[in-house]
Motif scaffolding. Structure first.
Motif, PDB file in Angstrom:
ATOM      1  N   THR A 108       0.870  -1.192   0.000  1.00  0.00           N
ATOM      2  CA  THR A 108       0.000   0.000   0.000  1.00  0.00           C
ATOM      3  C   THR A 108       0.896   1.227   0.000  1.00  0.00           C
ATOM      4  N   LEU A 109       1.408   1.583  -1.144  1.00  0.00           N
ATOM      5  CA  LEU A 109       2.398   2.661  -1.205  1.00  0.00           C
ATOM      6  C   LEU A 109       1.753   4.026  -0.950  1.00  0.00           C
ATOM      7  N   PRO A 110       2.403   4.849  -0.134  1.00  0.00           N
ATOM      8  CA  PRO A 110       1.834   6.146   0.235  1.00  0.00           C
ATOM      9  C   PRO A 110       2.168   7.243  -0.780  1.00  0.00           C
ATOM     10  N   PHE A 111       2.000   6.921  -2.071  1.00  0.00           N
ATOM     11  CA  PHE A 111       2.323   7.880  -3.130  1.00  0.00           C
ATOM     12  C   PHE A 111       1.183   7.921  -4.144  1.00  0.00           C
ATOM     13  N   ALA A 112       1.018   9.096  -4.752  1.00  0.00           N
ATOM     14  CA  ALA A 112      -0.021   9.260  -5.785  1.00  0.00           C
ATOM     15  C   ALA A 112       0.380   8.509  -7.061  1.00  0.00           C
ATOM     16  N   ASP A 113      -0.611   8.240  -7.893  1.00  0.00           N
ATOM     17  CA  ASP A 113      -0.360   7.601  -9.195  1.00  0.00           C
ATOM     18  C   ASP A 113       0.680   8.424  -9.968  1.00  0.00           C
ATOM     19  N   GLY A 114       1.576   7.741 -10.647  1.00  0.00           N
ATOM     20  CA  GLY A 114       2.502   8.412 -11.562  1.00  0.00           C
ATOM     21  C   GLY A 114       3.521   9.326 -10.898  1.00  0.00           C
ATOM     22  N   THR A 115       3.861   9.080  -9.625  1.00  0.00           N
ATOM     23  CA  THR A 115       4.793   9.971  -8.909  1.00  0.00           C
ATOM     24  C   THR A 115       6.233   9.847  -9.409  1.00  0.00           C
ATOM     25  N   PHE A 116       6.632   8.644  -9.847  1.00  0.00           N
ATOM     26  CA  PHE A 116       8.066   8.395 -10.083  1.00  0.00           C
ATOM     27  C   PHE A 116       8.380   8.142 -11.566  1.00  0.00           C
ATOM     28  N   ASP A 117       9.584   8.558 -11.950  1.00  0.00           N
ATOM     29  CA  ASP A 117      10.070   8.307 -13.316  1.00  0.00           C
ATOM     30  C   ASP A 117      10.694   6.920 -13.436  1.00  0.00           C
ATOM     31  N   ALA A 118      11.091   6.360 -12.309  1.00  0.00           N
ATOM     32  CA  ALA A 118      11.688   5.019 -12.306  1.00  0.00           C
ATOM     33  C   ALA A 118      11.385   4.367 -10.965  1.00  0.00           C
ATOM     34  N   VAL A 119      11.075   3.076 -11.006  1.00  0.00           N
ATOM     35  CA  VAL A 119      10.741   2.337  -9.787  1.00  0.00           C
ATOM     36  C   VAL A 119      11.476   1.002  -9.839  1.00  0.00           C
ATOM     37  N   CYS A 120      12.110   0.632  -8.730  1.00  0.00           N
ATOM     38  CA  CYS A 120      12.786  -0.668  -8.713  1.00  0.00           C
ATOM     39  C   CYS A 120      12.512  -1.399  -7.406  1.00  0.00           C
ATOM     40  N   CYS A 121      12.652  -2.697  -7.457  1.00  0.00           N
ATOM     41  CA  CYS A 121      12.546  -3.522  -6.253  1.00  0.00           C
ATOM     42  C   CYS A 121      13.514  -4.688  -6.430  1.00  0.00           C
ATOM     43  N   PHE A 122      14.586  -4.655  -5.663  1.00  0.00           N
ATOM     44  CA  PHE A 122      15.622  -5.677  -5.817  1.00  0.00           C
ATOM     45  C   PHE A 122      15.648  -6.575  -4.582  1.00  0.00           C
ATOM     46  N   GLY A 123      15.651  -7.867  -4.833  1.00  0.00           N
ATOM     47  CA  GLY A 123      15.857  -8.830  -3.753  1.00  0.00           C
ATOM     48  C   GLY A 123      14.824  -8.780  -2.657  1.00  0.00           C
ATOM     49  N   ALA A 124      13.556  -8.576  -2.993  1.00  0.00           N
ATOM     50  CA  ALA A 124      12.565  -8.459  -1.919  1.00  0.00           C
ATOM     51  C   ALA A 124      11.198  -9.050  -2.254  1.00  0.00           C
ATOM     52  N   LEU A 125      10.838  -9.149  -3.538  1.00  0.00           N
ATOM     53  CA  LEU A 125       9.467  -9.605  -3.839  1.00  0.00           C
ATOM     54  C   LEU A 125       9.212 -11.009  -3.308  1.00  0.00           C
ATOM     55  N   TYR A 126      10.254 -11.819  -3.173  1.00  0.00           N
ATOM     56  CA  TYR A 126      10.064 -13.178  -2.649  1.00  0.00           C
ATOM     57  C   TYR A 126       9.828 -13.197  -1.139  1.00  0.00           C
ATOM     58  N   LEU A 127       9.978 -12.019  -0.488  1.00  0.00           N
ATOM     59  CA  LEU A 127       9.741 -11.939   0.958  1.00  0.00           C
ATOM     60  C   LEU A 127       8.397 -11.304   1.279  1.00  0.00           C
ATOM     61  N   ILE A 128       7.879 -10.535   0.351  1.00  0.00           N
ATOM     62  CA  ILE A 128       6.667  -9.754   0.598  1.00  0.00           C
ATOM     63  C   ILE A 128       5.451 -10.675   0.520  1.00  0.00           C
ATOM     64  N   PRO A 129       4.560 -10.643   1.519  1.00  0.00           N
ATOM     65  CA  PRO A 129       3.454 -11.607   1.549  1.00  0.00           C
ATOM     66  C   PRO A 129       2.569 -11.595   0.297  1.00  0.00           C
ATOM     67  N   ASP A 130       2.347 -10.434  -0.289  1.00  0.00           N
ATOM     68  CA  ASP A 130       1.534 -10.410  -1.519  1.00  0.00           C
ATOM     69  C   ASP A 130       2.330  -9.705  -2.620  1.00  0.00           C
ATOM     70  N   PRO A 131       3.255 -10.432  -3.268  1.00  0.00           N
ATOM     71  CA  PRO A 131       4.164  -9.790  -4.218  1.00  0.00           C
ATOM     72  C   PRO A 131       3.475  -9.230  -5.464  1.00  0.00           C
ATOM     73  N   ILE A 132       2.331  -9.818  -5.829  1.00  0.00           N
ATOM     74  CA  ILE A 132       1.645  -9.302  -7.031  1.00  0.00           C
ATOM     75  C   ILE A 132       1.020  -7.943  -6.730  1.00  0.00           C
ATOM     76  N   THR A 133       0.418  -7.811  -5.563  1.00  0.00           N
ATOM     77  CA  THR A 133      -0.126  -6.502  -5.163  1.00  0.00           C
ATOM     78  C   THR A 133       0.997  -5.471  -5.105  1.00  0.00           C
ATOM     79  N   ALA A 134       2.129  -5.849  -4.538  1.00  0.00           N
ATOM     80  CA  ALA A 134       3.259  -4.911  -4.448  1.00  0.00           C
ATOM     81  C   ALA A 134       3.723  -4.497  -5.846  1.00  0.00           C
ATOM     82  N   THR A 135       3.752  -5.446  -6.781  1.00  0.00           N
ATOM     83  CA  THR A 135       4.187  -5.113  -8.144  1.00  0.00           C
ATOM     84  C   THR A 135       3.175  -4.191  -8.825  1.00  0.00           C
ATOM     85  N   ARG A 136       1.897  -4.461  -8.596  1.00  0.00           N
ATOM     86  CA  ARG A 136       0.867  -3.562  -9.171  1.00  0.00           C
ATOM     87  C   ARG A 136       1.009  -2.150  -8.590  1.00  0.00           C
TER      88      ARG A 136
END
Ligand SMILES: C[S@@+](CC[C@H](N)C(=O)[O-])C[C@H]1O[C@@H](n2cnc3c(N)ncnc32)[C@H](O)[C@@H]1O
Length: 209
Positions: A108-136
């Protein structure tokens, strides 16, 4: 809380993560060094100016500050993580003029739609309980034309892959097949989707149309 999540919240791990834990485990898992991964991150995110960047699940800021070194002017990298010990380490070791850290949940990211020019997530999606929601969520906060890059686990679609998936799940780690992220990116309307597999890790990047 599962074992993997407990480990990530341990002050002892935050203390050794950047210089011992990550270089060792990621080299074993992918055959790549932290330097290789940092260079690729800058290239795949196409950093070279005043971009606003989100480093999701930034840990002790071991990529966050490096990414910020490739920005100029008003360029800025926000590192977001859930773990207080990791964020304390990030503030102590990886601060800089174009870096800031935020505590939050990737789902549940605390940012408005389209805030960033680049977004990354390294070495963490396999730890996050709902990785698909996080990716969305990553895709939601990415601006049109922006770049997204993830590094996460990989398993072959065979008996060995299924066995390692089961073993990993006992400690709370998830292993992903070859299709999950490229398909999710394509279904979300992303373009220029590239995937590379190195041993047990996959690297996927794309552009938001
Ligand atoms: C292995 S570290 C990755 C650090 C760094 N990105 C790297 O590639 O070395 C994984 C991080 O994911 C964070 N994390 C796990 N679940 C999270 C969530 N739901 N929201 C935000 N961060 C989370 C952990 O606190 C931990 O710092």
């Amino acid at each position: 809380m599962n074992l993997a999540r407990k480990t990530m919240n341990a002050p002892a791990l935050a203390a050794v993560y950047e210089h011992a834990w990550r270089p060792t485990l990621f080299y074993l898992a992918s055959g790549r060094t932290t330097g290789d991964d940092r260079r690729d991150a800058v290239d795949t995110l196409r950093l070279d100016g005043e971009q606003k960047v989100l480093d999701l699940a930034c840990g002790p800021g071991n990529f966050t500050r490096h990414l910020s070194d490739h920005l100029t002017g008003d360029g800025y990298v926000t590192g977001l993580d859930y773990s207080e010990p990791m964020l304390a380490k990030a503030a102590a070791d990886n601060s800089g003029p174009r870096v800031g850290y935020v505590r939050g949940d990737a789902r549940t990211l605390p940012f408005a739609d389209g805030t960033f020019d680049a977004v990354c997530c390294f070495g963490a999606l396999y730890l996050i309980p709902d990785p698909i929601t996080a990716t969305r969520e990553m895709i939601r906060v990415l601006a049109p034309g922006g770049r997204i890059a993830i590094t996460t686990s990989y398993r072959d679609d065979n008996l060995f892959g299924r066995a390692t998936t089961l073993a990993a799940s006992i400690s709370g780690l998830r292993l992903f097949d070859r299709d999950t992220f490229p398909r999710l990116f394509a279904e979300s309307g992303l373009t220029e989707i590239h995937q590379r597999v190195h041993r047990f890790m996959q690297y996927v990047d794309a552009t938001k149309a």
